[in-house]
Design a protein around this motif. Structure first.
Motif, PDB file in Angstrom:
ATOM      1  N   LEU A  96      89.780  78.962  30.098  1.00 28.75           N
ATOM      2  CA  LEU A  96      89.658  80.270  30.759  1.00 28.75           C
ATOM      3  C   LEU A  96      90.161  80.208  32.203  1.00 28.75           C
ATOM      4  N   TYR A 143      97.743  83.936  34.691  1.00 29.93           N
ATOM      5  CA  TYR A 143      97.937  85.368  34.910  1.00 29.93           C
ATOM      6  C   TYR A 143      98.148  85.689  36.386  1.00 29.93           C
ATOM      7  N   LEU A 195      97.604  83.562  21.960  1.00 21.70           N
ATOM      8  CA  LEU A 195      97.976  84.980  22.090  1.00 21.70           C
ATOM      9  C   LEU A 195      97.909  85.440  23.545  1.00 21.70           C
ATOM     10  N   LEU A 196      96.872  85.014  24.258  1.00 24.81           N
ATOM     11  CA  LEU A 196      96.755  85.393  25.666  1.00 24.81           C
ATOM     12  C   LEU A 196      97.867  84.772  26.520  1.00 24.81           C
ATOM     13  N   VAL A 250     101.220  86.936  26.118  1.00 25.49           N
ATOM     14  CA  VAL A 250     101.321  88.277  26.715  1.00 25.49           C
ATOM     15  C   VAL A 250     102.252  88.293  27.931  1.00 25.49           C
ATOM     16  N   LEU A 280      93.954  79.917  32.072  1.00 29.08           N
ATOM     17  CA  LEU A 280      94.549  81.210  31.699  1.00 29.08           C
ATOM     18  C   LEU A 280      94.488  82.199  32.857  1.00 29.08           C
ATOM     19  N   ALA A 314      93.353  82.646  19.996  1.00 35.23           N
ATOM     20  CA  ALA A 314      93.213  83.627  21.081  1.00 35.23           C
ATOM     21  C   ALA A 314      93.876  83.114  22.355  1.00 35.23           C
ATOM     22  N   ILE A 315      93.721  81.829  22.641  1.00 31.82           N
ATOM     23  CA  ILE A 315      94.354  81.233  23.828  1.00 31.82           C
ATOM     24  C   ILE A 315      95.866  81.385  23.741  1.00 31.82           C
TER      25      ILE A 315
END
Length: 146
Positions: free
Chosen positions: A80, A87, A15-16, A19, A83, A12-13
């Motif tokens: 988190l 972003y 994939l995030l 993006v 990430l 998941a990390i």
């Protein structure tokens, strides 16, 4: 906490993290890599793809896991936060491209890979993360000059 053969949190990390890169690639189709040092370009790509795979697959280790709950919490919360920072920096960078922001976008994912490798005691991931860090910082800096 043990992950077994697949680390879905690590997947998941990854994939995030991908993006913003996909968004950037779609909006900047004609952008070229200005780094002429082929060795550093190769090191960056070897590190990148090694990290992408090793974040979710425990190659050369029996299984992913943490020695304490604190390490697991540090892994989740730390990633988190990184990430979230990634972003935010990406959103600012898309409005105004600056070398410092480009460097931050190179450093943050490198830290995600390194921290994940250390906390998971996945030393092969750490090795690939250091390769990625070295190559990505160099290539990003070369491209930021243009």
């Amino acid at each position: 906490m043990k992950f077994g053969w697949i680390n879905f949190v690590g997947a998941a990390i990854v994939l995030l993290m991908m993006v913003p890169n996909i968004i950037y690639a779609k909006k900047n189709k004609d952008e070229k890599n200005h780094c002429i040092n082929h060795f550093m370009n190769i090191i960056e790509q070897i590190g990148r793809y090694g990290c992408i795979v090793l974040m979710w697959m425990p190659l050369l280790i029996w299984k992913f896991g943490f020695k304490s709950v604190f390490e697991m919490v540090l892994y989740v919360i730390g990633n988190l936060i990184l990430l979230f920072a990634y972003y935010i920096v990406f959103a600012i960078y898309m409005r105004k491209k600056r070398a410092g922001l480009a460097m931050a976008l190179a450093i943050i994912p490198s830290f995600i890979f390194i921290i994940s490798g250390v906390l998971l005691r996945h030393w092969l991931l750490v090795v690939f993360a250091v390769l990625f860090f070295t190559g990505h910082i160099y290539v990003t800096w070369q491209n930021a000059k243009y």
